[in-house]
Every structure is written in C-alpha cells, then in structure tokens.
Write a protein that holds these residues in place. Sequence first.
Motif, PDB file in Angstrom:
ATOM      1  N   GLU A 170       0.835  -1.212   0.000  1.00 49.62           N
ATOM      2  CA  GLU A 170       0.000   0.000   0.000  1.00 49.62           C
ATOM      3  C   GLU A 170       0.863   1.254   0.000  1.00 49.62           C
ATOM      4  O   GLU A 170       0.581   2.217  -0.726  1.00 49.62           O
ATOM      5  CB  GLU A 170      -0.922  -0.004   1.212  1.00 49.62           C
ATOM      6  N   LEU A 171       1.927   1.261   0.792  1.00 48.76           N
ATOM      7  CA  LEU A 171       2.820   2.419   0.857  1.00 48.76           C
ATOM      8  C   LEU A 171       3.440   2.700  -0.506  1.00 48.76           C
ATOM      9  O   LEU A 171       3.452   3.849  -0.971  1.00 48.76           O
ATOM     10  CB  LEU A 171       3.913   2.177   1.905  1.00 48.76           C
ATOM     11  N   PHE A 172       3.935   1.676  -1.177  1.00 46.58           N
ATOM     12  CA  PHE A 172       4.522   1.873  -2.503  1.00 46.58           C
ATOM     13  C   PHE A 172       3.479   2.392  -3.492  1.00 46.58           C
ATOM     14  O   PHE A 172       3.768   3.287  -4.285  1.00 46.58           O
ATOM     15  CB  PHE A 172       5.153   0.574  -3.031  1.00 46.58           C
ATOM     16  N   ARG A 173       2.297   1.852  -3.449  1.00 52.35           N
ATOM     17  CA  ARG A 173       1.251   2.303  -4.374  1.00 52.35           C
ATOM     18  C   ARG A 173       0.836   3.742  -4.090  1.00 52.35           C
ATOM     19  O   ARG A 173       0.513   4.478  -5.018  1.00 52.35           O
ATOM     20  CB  ARG A 173       0.064   1.352  -4.322  1.00 52.35           C
ATOM     21  N   ALA A 174       0.857   4.136  -2.814  1.00 56.86           N
ATOM     22  CA  ALA A 174       0.508   5.514  -2.466  1.00 56.86           C
ATOM     23  C   ALA A 174       1.592   6.496  -2.895  1.00 56.86           C
ATOM     24  O   ALA A 174       1.307   7.599  -3.355  1.00 56.86           O
ATOM     25  CB  ALA A 174       0.258   5.628  -0.961  1.00 56.86           C
TER      26      ALA A 174
END
Length: 194
Positions: A170-174
């Motif tokens: 999720e962090l990478f996608r954000a």
Amino acid sequence: MSSGERREQIVAAAMAVFGAKGYEGTTTDDVARTAGVSQPYVVRLFRSKENLFLAAMQAALDELMRVFRATLADSPSDRPVAKRIGEAYVDLLSTRGLHQTLSHAWLLGGHPVIGPAARHGFAQVWQFFRDEAGFEAEQARSFLAEGMLINVMIGMRLVDDYGSDARITELFRACFPTELPHILDIAPRGDEPW
C-alpha cells in the motif's frame, strides 16, 4: 584512465558504499575494493575518510542539482514542475548511493566538518525549490518531506516486501501511483551490497 577519471570512479564507488553502509560503517578499504584500486591510492588521493565522504556528498549534491536544473530547463510542458522534478528525483535511483549518501550526510549534523557542509548543501536544495523552481514554502516543505520518505523506503530496501506485505505494498502504491513498475525495477534490493 586519467587521474581525473580515476578520481570520479573512486567518488562513484564511495557514494555507493557510503550510501549502503553509512559514514561510520565504511572504510577506505571498502571504497578502494569497490573502485578496483588500492587503499593507499584512495588515501593518497583524498587524505582521509572524512574528505572522501565530503567528496561523495558533494558529487551527490552536484548531480541532484544538475538533474533538477535540467528538468526545469526542458521545453515547456503541460505537466507540473513538481511532477517532473519528482520523476527526475526517482530516476536518480539509478545512481547507486546518491539518495542514501545525502541521507547519511543530513544525519551527521553534529560532525564538526561534515555537519556544516551538509547543512549548507541542504540549504542549497531548499533555495533551489524556492528561487529556481518557484515553489511556495509549503510546497517546498512537502516535496522535501516526500523525498525523505522515499529515501527511507529505499534505504530500508522495502521493495523486498512489496507484494508480500500488504502494508508495504500500500505504501509503494501511495507513493508511486504512476511510476510503480519503474520503481520496482530500479530500487536496490536487500541482497545487493549497494
């Protein structure tokens, strides 16, 4: 190879090694082995690990500013300046150790020689965003904060947990909604020395 080219080779190796191991964890022998030269040659050229770190830090800053300025100088684009500079910042991951050498420099504020040089360099980056890129103070602050987050993600080699840890995914996608495949391709992995 000329002495200038050899010096550049050593500074590039120093950037990679200091980026991965930090100032305290790096030896001039580590850098010499990475550069493919003798440790006495490194010491003869730079006189100390401190000077070698300063050279690597300055090379990282010079490349960062060169890329940022080149991005601004590109022909007018309908894409926002912040987006273009952000992409250029991420593309600098291909210069191993650049982001992390700067991160290590920022953490050495208490060092009597490196600290003042790091503060001066950081102020130059801030001034670039304010004076050359035309960012308002809040926009410059936000951009630098996101850059620091990216540095932490890269330094921790969080890419290794992408896809297996939902929080990291999720962090990478954000952080990289449009550049994710590129980031996953160029980010250093945990099993890479630098």
